[in-house]
Design an enzyme around this catalytic site. Sequence first.
Site, PDB file in Angstrom:
ATOM      1  N   CYS A 219      24.405  45.162  16.821  1.00 44.32           N
ATOM      2  CA  CYS A 219      24.855  46.246  17.699  1.00 44.32           C
ATOM      3  C   CYS A 219      26.221  46.792  17.314  1.00 44.32           C
ATOM      4  O   CYS A 219      26.709  47.739  17.927  1.00 44.32           O
ATOM      5  CB  CYS A 219      24.857  45.783  19.160  1.00 44.32           C
ATOM      6  SG  CYS A 219      26.110  44.536  19.484  1.00 44.32           S
TER       7      CYS A 219
ATOM      8  N   CYS B 254      29.018  42.663  15.094  1.00 47.37           N
ATOM      9  CA  CYS B 254      27.661  42.142  15.272  1.00 47.37           C
ATOM     10  C   CYS B 254      26.700  42.919  14.366  1.00 47.37           C
ATOM     11  O   CYS B 254      26.668  44.149  14.405  1.00 47.37           O
ATOM     12  CB  CYS B 254      27.232  42.276  16.731  1.00 47.37           C
ATOM     13  SG  CYS B 254      25.506  41.844  16.988  1.00 47.37           S
TER      14      CYS B 254
ATOM     15  N   LYS C 131      10.219   3.730   4.073  1.00 48.34           N
ATOM     16  CA  LYS C 131      10.286   5.183   3.918  1.00 48.34           C
ATOM     17  C   LYS C 131      11.111   5.552   2.693  1.00 48.34           C
ATOM     18  O   LYS C 131      12.172   4.980   2.456  1.00 48.34           O
ATOM     19  CB  LYS C 131      10.931   5.820   5.164  1.00 48.34           C
ATOM     20  CG  LYS C 131      10.126   5.601   6.419  1.00 48.34           C
ATOM     21  CD  LYS C 131       8.833   6.369   6.420  1.00 48.34           C
ATOM     22  CE  LYS C 131       8.981   7.634   7.153  1.00 48.34           C
ATOM     23  NZ  LYS C 131       8.083   8.213   7.960  1.00 48.34           N
TER      24      LYS C 131
ATOM     25  N   CYS D 257      23.287  44.306  23.503  1.00 57.48           N
ATOM     26  CA  CYS D 257      23.011  43.995  22.087  1.00 57.48           C
ATOM     27  C   CYS D 257      21.494  43.766  21.990  1.00 57.48           C
ATOM     28  O   CYS D 257      20.951  42.862  22.648  1.00 57.48           O
ATOM     29  CB  CYS D 257      23.758  42.732  21.676  1.00 57.48           C
ATOM     30  SG  CYS D 257      23.239  42.129  20.063  1.00 57.48           S
TER      31      CYS D 257
ATOM     32  N   ASP E 223       0.601  10.465   3.978  1.00 58.05           N
ATOM     33  CA  ASP E 223       1.162  11.363   4.998  1.00 58.05           C
ATOM     34  C   ASP E 223       0.056  12.280   5.522  1.00 58.05           C
ATOM     35  O   ASP E 223      -0.067  13.430   5.118  1.00 58.05           O
ATOM     36  CB  ASP E 223       2.296  12.183   4.361  1.00 58.05           C
ATOM     37  CG  ASP E 223       3.174  12.816   5.414  1.00 58.05           C
ATOM     38  OD1 ASP E 223       2.971  12.527   6.606  1.00 58.05           O
ATOM     39  OD2 ASP E 223       4.057  13.599   5.043  1.00 58.05           O
TER      40      ASP E 223
ATOM     41  N   TYR F   4      -8.015   1.974   5.412  1.00 57.95           N
ATOM     42  CA  TYR F   4      -7.158   0.791   5.224  1.00 57.95           C
ATOM     43  C   TYR F   4      -7.420  -0.320   6.245  1.00 57.95           C
ATOM     44  O   TYR F   4      -6.730  -1.340   6.251  1.00 57.95           O
ATOM     45  CB  TYR F   4      -5.675   1.164   5.228  1.00 57.95           C
ATOM     46  CG  TYR F   4      -5.223   2.028   6.394  1.00 57.95           C
ATOM     47  CD1 TYR F   4      -5.202   1.547   7.686  1.00 57.95           C
ATOM     48  CD2 TYR F   4      -4.808   3.337   6.178  1.00 57.95           C
ATOM     49  CE1 TYR F   4      -4.792   2.338   8.737  1.00 57.95           C
ATOM     50  CE2 TYR F   4      -4.383   4.138   7.221  1.00 57.95           C
ATOM     51  CZ  TYR F   4      -4.385   3.636   8.509  1.00 57.95           C
ATOM     52  OH  TYR F   4      -3.991   4.421   9.547  1.00 57.95           O
TER      53      TYR F   4
ATOM     54  N   GLU G  32       0.837  -1.220   0.000  1.00 60.47           N
ATOM     55  CA  GLU G  32       0.000   0.000   0.000  1.00 60.47           C
ATOM     56  C   GLU G  32       0.859   1.252   0.000  1.00 60.47           C
ATOM     57  O   GLU G  32       2.010   1.212   0.431  1.00 60.47           O
ATOM     58  CB  GLU G  32      -0.898   0.037   1.255  1.00 60.47           C
ATOM     59  CG  GLU G  32      -1.912  -1.069   1.302  1.00 60.47           C
ATOM     60  CD  GLU G  32      -2.671  -1.109   2.634  1.00 60.47           C
ATOM     61  OE1 GLU G  32      -2.608  -0.140   3.413  1.00 60.47           O
ATOM     62  OE2 GLU G  32      -3.306  -2.151   2.883  1.00 60.47           O
TER      63      GLU G  32
ATOM     64  N   CYS H 232      28.851  37.471  19.765  1.00 56.23           N
ATOM     65  CA  CYS H 232      28.793  38.891  20.061  1.00 56.23           C
ATOM     66  C   CYS H 232      28.951  39.004  21.588  1.00 56.23           C
ATOM     67  O   CYS H 232      28.120  38.467  22.331  1.00 56.23           O
ATOM     68  CB  CYS H 232      27.449  39.476  19.627  1.00 56.23           C
ATOM     69  SG  CYS H 232      27.178  41.115  20.322  1.00 56.23           S
TER      70      CYS H 232
ATOM     71  N   LYS I 138       1.810   4.734   1.683  1.00 57.42           N
ATOM     72  CA  LYS I 138       1.724   5.269   3.051  1.00 57.42           C
ATOM     73  C   LYS I 138       1.353   6.744   2.955  1.00 57.42           C
ATOM     74  O   LYS I 138       2.153   7.569   2.505  1.00 57.42           O
ATOM     75  CB  LYS I 138       3.051   5.076   3.791  1.00 57.42           C
ATOM     76  CG  LYS I 138       2.958   5.467   5.240  1.00 57.42           C
ATOM     77  CD  LYS I 138       4.168   4.989   6.007  1.00 57.42           C
ATOM     78  CE  LYS I 138       4.053   5.298   7.486  1.00 57.42           C
ATOM     79  NZ  LYS I 138       3.932   6.702   7.801  1.00 57.42           N
TER      80      LYS I 138
END
Length: 610
Positions: free
Chosen positions: A434, A431, A340, A455, A132, A252, A128, A449, A130
């Site tokens: 800042c 940064c 899978k 900051c 999702d 199913y 079958e 930073c 699968k």
Amino acid sequence: MSSNKFKSIEDLTILEANNELKKLIKDIKYYDDMYYNKNKSLISDAEYDKLRLRLNEIENKYPILKSNNSIANKIGSPVNCNKFLQVEHSTPMLSLANTFNKEDVYKFIEKAKKYLKSKDETFDYCFEQKIDGVSLSIIYNNGKLYKASTRGDGYIGEDVTNNVLQIKDIPQYIGDINGELEVRGEIYMPISTFNKLNNKYINKCNNILLNNDLFINSKKEKFSTTRNAASGSLRQLDPLITASRNLRFFAYYISSNNNILTPKTQIEVLELLKKLKFNVCDYEHGNSIEQFIDYCNRIQEIRRDLDYEIDGTVLKINSLEIQNKLGFVGRNPRHSVAYKFPAVKVVTSIKDIEVNVGRTGKLTPVAILLPVNIQGSIISKVTLHNFNEIINKKLAIGDEIIIEKSGDVIPKIVCINNKKNNNPIHIPSNCPYCGTELVKMDNYIDIFCPNHYSCPEQVVRYIIYFASKQCFDIEGLGSKQVNELYNMSLIESPIDIFKLENNQDINILLNKDGWGDVSVKNLLIAINRSKEITLSKFITALGINDIGGTIAIDIANYYKTIDNFINTNQKELLNIKKLGEKRINTILHFINNAININFIKELKKYIKIV
Ligand code: IVH
């Protein structure tokens, strides 16, 4: 007014009752709207129930105040009406083990044979797809749909009957069948519906998003995957919303206590379900694992053409008698297994590189992508481990890259598909938030930073963390609200949270989009409630590097009070098993910093550690 501070009903005059009733109706309608239409719970169930009980109480005392269409009669039971009822499954709704290649499948079947103690047994199978989506159990009583429930934890699910009655694929009457019958299967949202719902225009063939602006600007509710969309749409409190979401169903499984319906194989189960007017997932009958692998390859080929997401295939031993003999191990059957599909790789391109600064100051690069749909998830950015990943993969803005995603795994960049730009990505030396000069730590892999206290990005991230569930647990003070309050200078440090109730400037929120008096009132209630905090949560909230909730519990158990903790020393810290050298140094560094100690002292003025 806090819902548990109502005046005694005996003392309530009719005038007061009238005023209170008006306010209660306004509040309840607001909470209902947020809950039913915007999927937001602003108050706990218990508080909501108190409001409704109070409404009943007042209406009973002064029936004259009751309007003909009182909201007390509107939504089912007044108590707990904003919850789905629980349903216990007659047999648990468990899950399938996963296989990823032919060898895994052979091993699975060998184990089944071993369990049956018949090495030479040959099985026939049902293959079958699968789906999702989300699993659903539907009970029919004498042929009539009578209860439908979600899987929940496998043993107890939620009663979603009213919503399921809105799903066209699910027959409400399956004929004159005596007794109880259960059908199980998967609820899913077609990809075309998902795309419409998210207001996106995706060319499914080459997976390139054509109208990027729409995606970025659309303010509509967005679901990240078809599965989330199916689950969110099924669990709506207003069945009409479910009805509008075009949910579909593949069955199913069937089980009944009716002697006439006695399928002997999984193939017969699916044929019976079709006779009863259910849609069943794609299936085939086969005799060998080689045939199953061939089926998997064929399904993988046509997967892109389906209007629903599948995340693999399922191999089921066909005979139900053998299935019963095999039974379950843990939460998985010994007779059926999922196969899978491997991670899906998709081509997209890098539009930009953003840099995130976390609450500890660590910089993380994030590649902003031309959004692509991988197996029902819209991927528009990928977080990179560190700047080394950019250097090693020689990434540049504009490059066409391959990304991959498998199941629930976080997507990642595999490699460059087509180099479009040779200008290397600039690794910041200051940064981006800042301007402070950055520092490199841990063999230069991680960049930080160091401006922890001012900051703006670090401060905001820290406040968000401080208010989160694992710390002060202030409901209604999430990332969006913290950012807004910070931008309005209402909260610039965690301590400002507790000063809010006496801050006159808070009135600017009353007329602001997304706020209003109820939200402000609820926020203040939540802040007040958070003021009593356990020592372990308080320690967690300090945001000491690498000291999360679990270790904080050990520290709290050892020190008992915050003062004992902040006055500790290395020798004492060594008594806590989970603390290694690195963490001990981090703690010592933290408590030896006067800024941190002042912060704790100041904080203690507003809260109570219990
Ligand atoms: S049979 C013991 N058949 O996948 C559970 N499940 O991880 C036996 N699913 O919970 C389920 N398509 O929600 C089965 N053709 C299929 C399926 C399927 C999707 C889901 C189902 C189940 C999960 C297993």
